[in-house]
Scaffold this motif. Structure first.
Motif, PDB file in Angstrom:
ATOM      1  N   GLU A  72       0.823  -1.215   0.000  1.00  0.00           N
ATOM      2  CA  GLU A  72       0.000   0.000   0.000  1.00  0.00           C
ATOM      3  C   GLU A  72       0.857   1.267   0.000  1.00  0.00           C
ATOM      4  OE1 GLU A  72      -3.311   0.055  -0.550  1.00  0.00           O
ATOM      5  OE2 GLU A  72      -3.040  -2.111  -0.761  1.00  0.00           O
ATOM      6  N   LYS A  73       1.949   1.234   0.722  1.00  0.00           N
ATOM      7  CA  LYS A  73       2.853   2.393   0.748  1.00  0.00           C
ATOM      8  C   LYS A  73       3.582   2.530  -0.595  1.00  0.00           C
ATOM      9  CE  LYS A  73       3.385   3.315   5.508  1.00  0.00           C
ATOM     10  NZ  LYS A  73       2.698   4.457   5.962  1.00  0.00           N
ATOM     11  N   GLN A  74       3.901   1.418  -1.230  1.00  0.00           N
ATOM     12  CA  GLN A  74       4.500   1.479  -2.568  1.00  0.00           C
ATOM     13  C   GLN A  74       3.546   2.190  -3.531  1.00  0.00           C
ATOM     14  OE1 GLN A  74       5.193  -2.618  -3.620  1.00  0.00           O
ATOM     15  NE2 GLN A  74       7.184  -2.696  -2.599  1.00  0.00           N
ATOM     16  N   ILE A  75       2.296   1.793  -3.471  1.00  0.00           N
ATOM     17  CA  ILE A  75       1.279   2.402  -4.337  1.00  0.00           C
ATOM     18  C   ILE A  75       1.149   3.885  -4.031  1.00  0.00           C
ATOM     19  CG2 ILE A  75      -1.216   2.479  -4.805  1.00  0.00           C
ATOM     20  CD1 ILE A  75      -1.138  -0.629  -4.496  1.00  0.00           C
ATOM     21  N   ARG A  76       1.126   4.227  -2.769  1.00  0.00           N
ATOM     22  CA  ARG A  76       1.000   5.636  -2.370  1.00  0.00           C
ATOM     23  C   ARG A  76       2.193   6.458  -2.871  1.00  0.00           C
ATOM     24  NH1 ARG A  76      -2.526   8.132   1.513  1.00  0.00           N
ATOM     25  NH2 ARG A  76      -1.622  10.051   2.335  1.00  0.00           N
ATOM     26  N   CYS A  77       3.389   5.912  -2.776  1.00  0.00           N
ATOM     27  CA  CYS A  77       4.584   6.600  -3.282  1.00  0.00           C
ATOM     28  C   CYS A  77       4.444   6.874  -4.779  1.00  0.00           C
ATOM     29  CB  CYS A  77       5.831   5.762  -3.038  1.00  0.00           C
ATOM     30  SG  CYS A  77       6.439   5.757  -1.342  1.00  0.00           S
ATOM     31  N   LEU A  78       4.049   5.871  -5.531  1.00  0.00           N
ATOM     32  CA  LEU A  78       3.918   6.042  -6.977  1.00  0.00           C
ATOM     33  C   LEU A  78       2.767   6.970  -7.334  1.00  0.00           C
ATOM     34  CD1 LEU A  78       5.775   4.760  -9.178  1.00  0.00           C
ATOM     35  CD2 LEU A  78       6.019   3.782  -6.933  1.00  0.00           C
ATOM     36  N   THR A  94      10.550  11.606 -20.098  1.00  0.00           N
ATOM     37  CA  THR A  94      11.511  11.043 -19.145  1.00  0.00           C
ATOM     38  C   THR A  94      10.857  10.791 -17.783  1.00  0.00           C
ATOM     39  OG1 THR A  94      12.338  13.246 -18.599  1.00  0.00           O
ATOM     40  CG2 THR A  94      13.569  12.001 -20.246  1.00  0.00           C
ATOM     41  N   GLU A  95       9.904  11.654 -17.405  1.00  0.00           N
ATOM     42  CA  GLU A  95       9.171  11.435 -16.158  1.00  0.00           C
ATOM     43  C   GLU A  95       8.332  10.157 -16.269  1.00  0.00           C
ATOM     44  OE1 GLU A  95       8.602  16.067 -14.700  1.00  0.00           O
ATOM     45  OE2 GLU A  95       7.067  15.149 -15.973  1.00  0.00           O
ATOM     46  N   TRP A  96       7.651   9.999 -17.401  1.00  0.00           N
ATOM     47  CA  TRP A  96       6.828   8.814 -17.617  1.00  0.00           C
ATOM     48  C   TRP A  96       7.695   7.551 -17.594  1.00  0.00           C
ATOM     49  CZ3 TRP A  96       2.806   6.265 -16.833  1.00  0.00           C
ATOM     50  CH2 TRP A  96       2.522   5.088 -17.528  1.00  0.00           C
ATOM     51  N   GLN A  97       8.837   7.586 -18.239  1.00  0.00           N
ATOM     52  CA  GLN A  97       9.724   6.424 -18.252  1.00  0.00           C
ATOM     53  C   GLN A  97      10.182   6.070 -16.845  1.00  0.00           C
ATOM     54  OE1 GLN A  97      12.584   7.936 -21.085  1.00  0.00           O
ATOM     55  NE2 GLN A  97      11.660   6.805 -22.782  1.00  0.00           N
ATOM     56  N   PHE A  98      10.502   7.089 -16.064  1.00  0.00           N
ATOM     57  CA  PHE A  98      10.916   6.891 -14.677  1.00  0.00           C
ATOM     58  C   PHE A  98       9.801   6.206 -13.875  1.00  0.00           C
ATOM     59  CE2 PHE A  98      10.785   8.762 -10.344  1.00  0.00           C
ATOM     60  CZ  PHE A  98      11.944   8.210  -9.831  1.00  0.00           C
ATOM     61  N   ILE A  99       8.595   6.735 -13.982  1.00  0.00           N
ATOM     62  CA  ILE A  99       7.458   6.202 -13.229  1.00  0.00           C
ATOM     63  C   ILE A  99       7.113   4.788 -13.702  1.00  0.00           C
ATOM     64  CG2 ILE A  99       4.982   6.498 -12.793  1.00  0.00           C
ATOM     65  CD1 ILE A  99       5.586   9.583 -12.880  1.00  0.00           C
ATOM     66  N   TYR A 103       6.926   1.445 -11.322  1.00  0.00           N
ATOM     67  CA  TYR A 103       5.701   0.736 -10.961  1.00  0.00           C
ATOM     68  C   TYR A 103       5.518  -0.562 -11.742  1.00  0.00           C
ATOM     69  CZ  TYR A 103       2.351   1.668 -14.783  1.00  0.00           C
ATOM     70  OH  TYR A 103       1.672   1.681 -15.976  1.00  0.00           O
ATOM     71  N   HIS A 104       5.879  -0.581 -13.000  1.00  0.00           N
ATOM     72  CA  HIS A 104       5.621  -1.759 -13.820  1.00  0.00           C
ATOM     73  C   HIS A 104       6.779  -2.761 -13.793  1.00  0.00           C
ATOM     74  CE1 HIS A 104       3.761  -4.102 -16.990  1.00  0.00           C
ATOM     75  NE2 HIS A 104       4.942  -4.112 -17.616  1.00  0.00           N
ATOM     76  N   THR A 105       7.945  -2.288 -14.158  1.00  0.00           N
ATOM     77  CA  THR A 105       9.089  -3.179 -14.314  1.00  0.00           C
ATOM     78  C   THR A 105       9.674  -3.616 -12.974  1.00  0.00           C
ATOM     79  OG1 THR A 105       9.597  -2.029 -16.374  1.00  0.00           O
ATOM     80  CG2 THR A 105      11.328  -3.434 -15.460  1.00  0.00           C
ATOM     81  N   GLU A 106       9.901  -2.669 -12.080  1.00  0.00           N
ATOM     82  CA  GLU A 106      10.601  -2.976 -10.826  1.00  0.00           C
ATOM     83  C   GLU A 106       9.693  -3.535  -9.729  1.00  0.00           C
ATOM     84  OE1 GLU A 106      13.741  -2.918 -10.937  1.00  0.00           O
ATOM     85  OE2 GLU A 106      14.485  -1.236 -12.097  1.00  0.00           O
ATOM     86  N   LEU A 107       8.493  -2.953  -9.581  1.00  0.00           N
ATOM     87  CA  LEU A 107       7.625  -3.314  -8.457  1.00  0.00           C
ATOM     88  C   LEU A 107       6.397  -4.134  -8.841  1.00  0.00           C
ATOM     89  CD1 LEU A 107       7.766   0.119  -6.610  1.00  0.00           C
ATOM     90  CD2 LEU A 107       9.057  -1.957  -6.054  1.00  0.00           C
ATOM     91  N   SER A 108       6.106  -4.235 -10.122  1.00  0.00           N
ATOM     92  CA  SER A 108       4.934  -4.987 -10.621  1.00  0.00           C
ATOM     93  C   SER A 108       3.629  -4.527  -9.970  1.00  0.00           C
ATOM     94  CB  SER A 108       5.126  -6.491 -10.422  1.00  0.00           C
ATOM     95  OG  SER A 108       6.256  -6.951 -11.118  1.00  0.00           O
ATOM     96  N   LEU A 109       3.466  -3.206  -9.867  1.00  0.00           N
ATOM     97  CA  LEU A 109       2.238  -2.640  -9.320  1.00  0.00           C
ATOM     98  C   LEU A 109       1.219  -2.454 -10.436  1.00  0.00           C
ATOM     99  CD1 LEU A 109       3.796   0.114  -7.023  1.00  0.00           C
ATOM    100  CD2 LEU A 109       3.005  -2.161  -6.347  1.00  0.00           C
ATOM    101  N   GLN A 110      -0.036  -2.408 -10.065  1.00  0.00           N
ATOM    102  CA  GLN A 110      -1.112  -2.217 -11.029  1.00  0.00           C
ATOM    103  C   GLN A 110      -1.422  -0.727 -11.176  1.00  0.00           C
ATOM    104  OE1 GLN A 110      -2.624  -4.759 -12.847  1.00  0.00           O
ATOM    105  NE2 GLN A 110      -0.894  -5.872 -11.959  1.00  0.00           N
ATOM    106  N   LEU A 111      -1.485  -0.254 -12.415  1.00  0.00           N
ATOM    107  CA  LEU A 111      -1.779   1.146 -12.678  1.00  0.00           C
ATOM    108  C   LEU A 111      -3.122   1.548 -12.089  1.00  0.00           C
ATOM    109  CD1 LEU A 111      -0.979   3.810 -13.982  1.00  0.00           C
ATOM    110  CD2 LEU A 111      -1.961   2.975 -16.130  1.00  0.00           C
ATOM    111  N   LYS A 112      -4.112   0.677 -12.149  1.00  0.00           N
ATOM    112  CA  LYS A 112      -5.441   1.010 -11.611  1.00  0.00           C
ATOM    113  C   LYS A 112      -5.381   1.304 -10.109  1.00  0.00           C
ATOM    114  CE  LYS A 112      -6.956  -3.805 -11.107  1.00  0.00           C
ATOM    115  NZ  LYS A 112      -7.137  -4.000  -9.707  1.00  0.00           N
TER     116      LYS A 112
END
Length: 124
Positions: A72-78, A94-99, A103-112
């Motif tokens: 939940e904190k990971q999601i909140r950070c992103l 570059t901001e989009w690539q960073f984000i 969220y996607h590559t490193e943490l496997s979080l869901q955009l929704k």
């Protein structure tokens, strides 16, 4: 590294991702520290210390710390980082690539989940 320090580090990395920190991103950062209860003095001190460090080292440290906090904190950070990136009405490539990398590559979080959290943060 605690949640607040991770947020500050992410903020620093994001606002410098495109080479310029604009006034709306800076204002969104002030909103973030207020909402999260981060001391302005501590925020400024951490940012000053990061200016002397290499972005790739900061990123690695930040990623390692992100992986240690709860989901939940990971999601909140992103969610915060995404809101700040959009504060000026435009998310630089570059901001989009960073984000996206975080969220996607490193943490496997869901955009929704991140977008749902963004809506909650906007109402703070």
């Amino acid at each position: 590294m605690n949640y607040e320090s991770i947020l500050v580090k992410l903020y620093h990395l994001l606002v410098h991702a495109d080479g310029t920190a604009n006034s709306r991103e800076l204002s969104a950062g002030r909103q973030m520290i207020k909402a999260e209860g981060i001391s302005k003095v501590e925020f400024d001190n951490q940012l000053a210390a990061m200016k002397k460090r290499k972005p790739d080292v900061l990123y690695s440290e930040c990623l390692e710390a992100l992986k240690k906090i709860d989901h939940e904190k990971q999601i909140r950070c992103l969610a915060w980082v995404s809101l700040i990136a959009n504060a000026d009405g435009f998310m630089d490539k570059t901001e989009w690539q960073f984000i996206y990398k975080l969220y996607h590559t490193e943490l496997s979080l869901q955009l929704k989940d991140i977008m749902k959290c963004q809506k909650e943060l906007i109402s703070l």
